[in-house]
Design an enzyme around this catalytic site. Structure first.
Site: not given
Ligand code: PGA
Length: 250
Positions: A9, A11, A95, A97, A167, A173, A212
């Site tokens: 992903n 982003k 997601h 976000e 998640e 992140g 992460s």
């Molecule tokens: P990350 O993000 O691996 O940077 O923690 C995962 C995601 O948001 O899909």
């Protein structure tokens, strides 16, 4: 069991040039494992470019979001059929976000899930609790609420062509990964919930862990019985790190 699935992903990162370079590095890098499907989800505007680069090969294309409507006066939105047209097979829905920064609630996430399937895309439904919810002991209740909203709207059969990604919001992140035991516990809950509706679908559905994921922790997470792949953010922007994660697929 269906093959493992590892999804990058991206982003809102990169340029056309860096996206092209990243895909070329992945394609030219060490061979990707045959035991896994590997997908990348670039920003909308680079999808068509990336589709041309991938040219129907082993790397699969996905998108990060879609509109819940099929077409019409929705300025700035992108429909599932447009994503199909651009060469996508997968699309991420719900997601954290999107839920937290763009106020997408369970009902909207369910509509997006169904819109994806109407367009012939496989939705990757994200669920996950915040740190406060975990500390209050609400993890299971939150995951069940997010999952049931989609199960109730779409029906159990829809999960035959779907993926669920757990998640934990506190792990996205942040460099903090759920332990493999914490992740497995929630994955088992999700599988049990889907299996209660249909044992075959529950047994076959792929459940990804995200938050992460790195080359250094992927193998430990991926060996858990109910973890069937990963949704990778930051680490998917580095070709060799991403390839190393893919190689941890079982
Ligand atoms: P990350 O993000 O691996 O940077 O923690 C995962 C995601 O948001 O899909």
């Amino acid at each position: 069991m269906r093959p493992f699935l590892v999804v990058g992903n991206w982003k809102m990162n990169g340029t056309r040039e860096s996206a092209t370079q990243l895909v070329n590095e992945i394609l030219r890098g060490p061979e990707l494992p045959a035991t896994a499907e590997i997908a990348i989800c670039p920003p909308f505007v680079y999808l068509a470019d990336m589709a041309r680069l991938l040219n129907g090969g082993t790397l699969i294309l996905g998108a990060q979001n879609l509109c819940a409507e099929d077409n019409g006066p929705y300025t700035g939105e992108v429909s599932g059929s447009m994503l199909r047209d651009a060469g996508c097979r997968y699309v991420i829905v719900g997601h954290s976000e999107r839920r937290n920064l763009y106020a997408e609630n369970d009902a909207l996430v369910a509509r997006k899930f169904m819109a994806a399937q109407r367009a012939g895309l496989t939705p990757i439904l994200c669920v996950g609790e915040t740190l406060t919810q975990r500390q209050r002991g609400e993890t299971h209740a939150v995951i069940m609420r997010q999952l049931m909203a989609v199960l109730d709207a779409a029906g159990i059969d829809a999960f035959d062509q779907a993926v669920v990604a757990y998640e934990p919001v506190w792990a996205i992140g942040t460099g903090k990964t759920a332990t493999s035991a914490q992740a497995q516990e929630v994955h088992a809950l999700v599988r049990a919930c889907i299996s209660a509706g249909n044992a075959r679908i529950g047994g076959a559905i792929r459940l990804l862990y995200g938050g992460s994921v790195k080359a250094s922790n992927a193998a430990e997470l991926f060996q858990m019985p109910d973890i069937n792949g990963g949704l990778v953010g930051g680490a998917s922007l580095e070709a060799y790190e991403f390839i190393a994660i893919c190689k941890a697929a079982i």
